[in-house]
Enzyme design. Structure first.
Site, PDB file in Angstrom:
ATOM      1  N   ASP A  14       0.812  -1.229   0.000  1.00  0.00           N
ATOM      2  CA  ASP A  14       0.000   0.000   0.000  1.00  0.00           C
ATOM      3  C   ASP A  14       0.841   1.273   0.000  1.00  0.00           C
ATOM      4  OD1 ASP A  14      -2.251  -1.726   0.349  1.00  0.00           O
ATOM      5  OD2 ASP A  14      -1.819  -1.768   2.490  1.00  0.00           O
ATOM      6  N   LYS A  17       2.173   2.242  -4.944  1.00  0.00           N
ATOM      7  CA  LYS A  17       2.775   1.682  -6.166  1.00  0.00           C
ATOM      8  C   LYS A  17       1.836   1.812  -7.359  1.00  0.00           C
ATOM      9  CE  LYS A  17       3.279  -2.384  -4.370  1.00  0.00           C
ATOM     10  NZ  LYS A  17       2.813  -2.107  -3.018  1.00  0.00           N
ATOM     11  N   GLY A  41      -4.279  -4.494  -4.200  1.00  0.00           N
ATOM     12  CA  GLY A  41      -5.269  -3.524  -4.668  1.00  0.00           C
ATOM     13  C   GLY A  41      -4.546  -2.265  -5.083  1.00  0.00           C
ATOM     14  N   HIS A  42      -4.706  -1.876  -6.315  1.00  0.00           N
ATOM     15  CA  HIS A  42      -4.115  -0.639  -6.806  1.00  0.00           C
ATOM     16  C   HIS A  42      -5.227   0.358  -7.053  1.00  0.00           C
ATOM     17  CE1 HIS A  42      -0.187  -2.439  -8.614  1.00  0.00           C
ATOM     18  NE2 HIS A  42      -0.159  -2.319  -7.316  1.00  0.00           N
ATOM     19  N   GLN A 223       2.056  -5.908  -3.153  1.00  0.00           N
ATOM     20  CA  GLN A 223       2.525  -6.043  -1.762  1.00  0.00           C
ATOM     21  C   GLN A 223       3.854  -5.280  -1.563  1.00  0.00           C
ATOM     22  OE1 GLN A 223       1.651  -9.525  -3.205  1.00  0.00           O
ATOM     23  NE2 GLN A 223      -0.405  -8.861  -2.721  1.00  0.00           N
ATOM     24  N   THR A 238       3.039 -12.511   3.171  1.00  0.00           N
ATOM     25  CA  THR A 238       2.222 -13.145   2.148  1.00  0.00           C
ATOM     26  C   THR A 238       2.979 -14.389   1.647  1.00  0.00           C
ATOM     27  OG1 THR A 238       0.857 -12.752   0.195  1.00  0.00           O
ATOM     28  CG2 THR A 238       3.061 -11.751   0.178  1.00  0.00           C
TER      29      THR A 238
HETATM   30  P1  IMP Z   1      -2.437 -12.862   2.092  1.00  0.00           P
HETATM   31  O1  IMP Z   1      -1.533 -12.334   1.039  1.00  0.00           O
HETATM   32  O2  IMP Z   1      -3.890 -12.640   1.813  1.00  0.00           O
HETATM   33  O3  IMP Z   1      -2.130 -14.300   2.436  1.00  0.00           O
HETATM   34  O4  IMP Z   1      -2.166 -12.030   3.442  1.00  0.00           O
HETATM   35  C1  IMP Z   1      -0.931 -12.131   4.155  1.00  0.00           C
HETATM   36  C2  IMP Z   1      -0.553 -10.776   4.743  1.00  0.00           C
HETATM   37  O5  IMP Z   1      -0.209  -9.898   3.693  1.00  0.00           O
HETATM   38  C3  IMP Z   1      -1.668 -10.074   5.518  1.00  0.00           C
HETATM   39  O6  IMP Z   1      -1.103  -9.344   6.591  1.00  0.00           O
HETATM   40  C4  IMP Z   1      -2.270  -9.123   4.487  1.00  0.00           C
HETATM   41  O7  IMP Z   1      -2.897  -8.010   5.104  1.00  0.00           O
HETATM   42  C5  IMP Z   1      -1.009  -8.708   3.750  1.00  0.00           C
HETATM   43  N1  IMP Z   1      -1.254  -8.273   2.367  1.00  0.00           N
HETATM   44  C6  IMP Z   1      -1.455  -9.053   1.289  1.00  0.00           C
HETATM   45  N2  IMP Z   1      -1.599  -8.299   0.179  1.00  0.00           N
HETATM   46  C7  IMP Z   1      -1.456  -7.019   0.564  1.00  0.00           C
HETATM   47  C8  IMP Z   1      -1.467  -5.772  -0.149  1.00  0.00           C
HETATM   48  O8  IMP Z   1      -1.620  -5.692  -1.375  1.00  0.00           O
HETATM   49  N3  IMP Z   1      -1.279  -4.660   0.610  1.00  0.00           N
HETATM   50  C9  IMP Z   1      -1.063  -4.722   1.946  1.00  0.00           C
HETATM   51  N4  IMP Z   1      -1.037  -5.851   2.647  1.00  0.00           N
HETATM   52  C10 IMP Z   1      -1.231  -6.995   1.966  1.00  0.00           C
END
Ligand code: IMP
Length: 427
Positions: A14, A17, A41-42, A223, A238
């Site tokens: 976040d 990017k 999410g962009h 991410q 992640t």
């Molecule tokens: P997952 O990717 O859904 O398995 O989540 C694992 C961790 O990564 C969690 O703490 C999510 O909040 C974080 N996370 C995954 N994708 C994003 C992103 O695009 N932005 C911020 N945090 C993310």
């Protein structure tokens, strides 16, 4: 010869990017997304419109750009079809999209498994986005995953789904959960394969051909490095690696081809989900930053945790990625805060350290050591150059450069494309 520029998040995702990728995308011929799925999410703002992309690369708004969803991604095809539909409804119909036949598919049972694992972890839950990302990558490395290319081969797809569902159902059965019906999934995914077929190809080959013909390539990050499965705050990470090092593997190009690694950082820090966060604070200033910076997740709408800028994190991320420049985002959000803090080291068991501890238990005990900088009150949202910034704001950026040893190539003073000041050309 064209450039191959990687955009990486330097914090926990976040960082903005999406805005930078969109900004740079216009100078690129090809935009590539290489890992993760619709956990990302962009948000992109232009012409008074807001677009939220989760899977599709940001070059989609320019009909001349080739957009690649590469082999390292895990793609929920239903979410992808919905995203395509939403673009169509907003009049975005003229785009070039290519999906890797080697990318893995997020299946319906992966989403249920994500939920189940989080529940079973109880207090130690990661706080995932519950999009099935972890279980999809687990199946990939367990060699029972379904790939996008499999969806186009009706004759062999059924057996692959049978195997994958059989393993998932063992877990669901052990928890007295409803079992998945592989025949129903097969029927549905054959249809999905038909819808996606026009976009599917060997994207590694396509990408290498584009590179050979001298095109500019932009690898957009999803991410952030602190969420990397290898170098992040494990296990609160992640399931993929959002680093520059992962790009060759996740897209099928040679490592020697990357020319620039551009790090994107917020002027402060945020994190969603669980896990250690040394500079986190929650008070009136944090709430102000959350409100002004709209610090709520694009994917899950969760309020983001707020912290001061952490140079220990940024140096760790610089080392891993080999940053060649950085962009400082959301600088305007700090306007009106009397004193700003920058973390320059940690105190661990009374000892000063300047690195990110590998063990979560150690990291949790780290106390931030801060430098304090006077803030500014002037509105900076219309600023067009470094010189126009108030002196205290200039000093804040200079402090970042000084501690990191990387040039601030760009800064951002508002959500619109136009509210971006570039100090050096990237493409
Ligand atoms: P997952 O990717 O859904 O398995 O989540 C694992 C961790 O990564 C969690 O703490 C999510 O909040 C974080 N996370 C995954 N994708 C994003 C992103 O695009 N932005 C911020 N945090 C993310």
């Amino acid at each position: 010869m064209g450039k191959r520029v990687v955009v990486v998040g330097t914090q926990w995702g976040d960082e903005g990017k999406g805005k930078i990728t969109d900004y740079l995308a216009n100078k690129a011929d090809v935009v590539v997304r290489s890992q993760g799925g619709n956990n990302a999410g962009h948000t992109i703002f232009f012409n008074d419109n807001k677009y939220a992309l989760h899977l599709i690369p940001s070059g989609v708004f320019n009909p001349n750009i080739k957009n690649i969803m590469a082999n390292g991604m895990v793609i929920n095809p239903k979410a992808l079809i919905q995203e395509l539909e939403e673009l169509k409804q907003k009049g975005i119909t003229d785009f070039k999209l290519y999906i890797s036949n080697r990318a893995h598919v997020v299946m319906p049972y992966h989403i249920e498994l994500d939920e189940l694992f989080e529940t079973l972890k109880g207090e130690d839950a990661v706080g995932t986005t519950k999009k099935g990302i972890g279980p999809a990558y687990s199946d990939k490395v367990s060699r029972i995953g379904i790939r996008i290319g499999d969806l186009l081969k009706k004759e062999t797809l059924k057996a692959k789904i049978d195997t994958s569902v059989r393993f998932a159902n063992i877990l669901f059965k052990s928890q007295n959960k409803k079992l998945f019906d592989s025949e129903a999934i097969y029927q549905e995914f054959v249809q999905i394969g038909e819808v996606l077929k026009p976009y599917v190809c060997d994207t590694s080959k396509l990408l290498n051909d584009e590179i050979d013909s001298g095109k500019n390539i932009l690898f957009e990050g999803a991410q952030g490095t602190m969420l990397c499965i290898e170098h992040g705050t494990y296990p609160y990470v992640t399931s993929s690696s959002p680093t520059a090092a992962s790009i060759p593997l996740n897209t099928g190009i040679a490592p020697t081809l990357i020319t620039d690694v551009f790090g994107v950082t917020k002027a402060y820090t945020t994190r969603v989900g669980g896990g250690v966060f040394a500079t986190e604070f929650e008070d009136e200033t944090a709430r102000r930053i959350r409100t002004i910076g709209h610090e709520y997740g694009t994917t899950t709408k969760r309020p983001r945790r707020i912290g001061w800028l952490d140079m220990v994190v940024l140096k760790h991320v610089k080392r891993i990625n080999g940053l060649t420049g950085i962009g400082v985002m959301l600088l305007d959000v700090l306007t009106g805060i009397e004193y700003l803090k920058i973390c320059t080291g940690y105190l661990l068991n009374g000892e000063e350290i300047d690195y990110v501890p590998a063990e979560y238990e150690d990291y949790r005990n780290c106390l931030p050591i801060y430098e304090v900088y006077p803030g500014w009150t002037e509105d900076i949202t219309q600023v067009k150059s470094f010189e126009e910034l108030p002196e205290n704001c200039q000093n804040y950026l200079k402090a970042i450069e000084h501690h990191l040893g990387v040039k601030v190539t760009l800064f951002s003073v508002g959500p619109d494309r136009n509210q971006t000041v570039t100090l050096n050309t990237i493409f």
